[in-house]
Design an enzyme around this catalytic site. Sequence first.
Site, PDB file in Angstrom:
ATOM      1  CG  ASP A  48      -8.410  18.365 -12.284  1.00 35.16           C
ATOM      2  OD1 ASP A  48      -9.437  19.060 -12.372  1.00 35.16           O
ATOM      3  OD2 ASP A  48      -7.971  17.910 -11.205  1.00 35.16           O
ATOM      4  CE1 TYR A  53      -5.016  17.362  -5.918  1.00 35.93           C
ATOM      5  CE2 TYR A  53      -4.878  17.685  -8.287  1.00 35.93           C
ATOM      6  CZ  TYR A  53      -5.606  17.350  -7.159  1.00 35.93           C
ATOM      7  OH  TYR A  53      -6.920  16.975  -7.299  1.00 35.93           O
ATOM      8  CE  LYS A  78      -9.429  19.794  -8.677  1.00 36.35           C
ATOM      9  NZ  LYS A  78      -8.103  19.204  -8.963  1.00 36.35           N
ATOM     10  CG  HIS A 111      -9.371  20.706  -3.616  1.00 36.22           C
ATOM     11  ND1 HIS A 111      -8.044  20.745  -3.962  1.00 36.22           N
ATOM     12  CD2 HIS A 111      -9.776  19.435  -3.861  1.00 36.22           C
ATOM     13  CE1 HIS A 111      -7.661  19.550  -4.405  1.00 36.22           C
ATOM     14  NE2 HIS A 111      -8.688  18.730  -4.339  1.00 36.22           N
TER      15      HIS A 111
END
Length: 280
Positions: A48, A53, A78, A111
Amino acid sequence: MTDSAVPTITLNDGRTIPQLGFGVFQIEPADTKAATLKALEVGYRHIDTAEMYGNEKEVGEAIAESGIDRDEIFVTSKLNNGFHDHDDALTAFDGTLEALGLDHIDLFLIHWPLPGVGDFVETWKALEEIYASGRSRSIGVSNFQEHHLRRLANETTVTPAVNQIEVHPYLTQEPLRAFGAEHGIATEAWSPIAQGLVLDDPTIVRIAENVGKSPAQVTLRWHIQRGDIIFPKSVTESRVKENFDIFDFELSDIDMTDISMRNKDERTGPNPDEFNYVPA
Ligand SMILES: NC(=O)c1ccc[n+]([C@@H]2O[C@H](COP(=O)([O-])OP(=O)(O)OC[C@H]3O[C@@H](n4cnc5c(N)ncnc54)[C@H](OP(=O)(O)O)[C@@H]3O)[C@@H](O)[C@H]2O)c1
């Protein structure tokens, strides 16, 4: 997809997802390839990540270097918050595939709903096109409340396969999980151990001592028995293994209830109804 002891969940589009995966939020890009390779070596087959990120590229490198068949690994990413618009979402998705070095992913999520930014309904229509193209095998949302899901149900065609929300023993999310179950939307539980916050909880510690497992394992097992999908994050090799070793014991109904009763409706992250952050 073939897999080990990890159960799979069948999504509303017929695809299957390993119920346990590896999350890479807050793993530095420089550490992500090694951490992901380690998780794959331990046996995780579900990663994930997210554009937010900053480590999609390194996740992709780990997948490529692992030598594991692409079809054996379930990859989620996402849509970042700056792209809440139909065309921007399509462009951002191209960027995600490029960063990962993949021609398709398994699951693409919005997200955050960002009620004050853009329009998540128009954004979702872009995800529907991505789904129709086969470049993301499944599509879903993250941090959506019931009223956001109802808008999608009323104004769009494809029901999200998952809703990825904060869930742990201090935030059990019963109503939203029940709404998802009723509408065929699987719940993915982010921060499953509340970033460590629940590991000193006296109830969880007591149950862990009784069953001969760690508090983290007991908490992750609680999620598995509730039927949610989880992807704990760790950069510590022993914990990556520990978090994977949760399929050789079972919590009793009483233990399950005792843990659920620790609920305090306490978030570690933002309230999705108030969160409108867009990176500069
Ligand atoms: N959709 C969203 O908005 C959203 C938000 C947050 C997270 N997520 C996803 O959910 C994943 C998991 O959530 P998270 O990373 O926030 O939190 P988490 O998995 O609940 O907790 C991670 C923290 O717990 C520690 N830890 C992990 N296993 C442990 C163990 N067995 N014993 C003791 N400590 C342990 C880790 O430390 P070390 O790494 O130092 O070992 C890290 O500090 C993320 O990686 C991301 O994929 C999604």
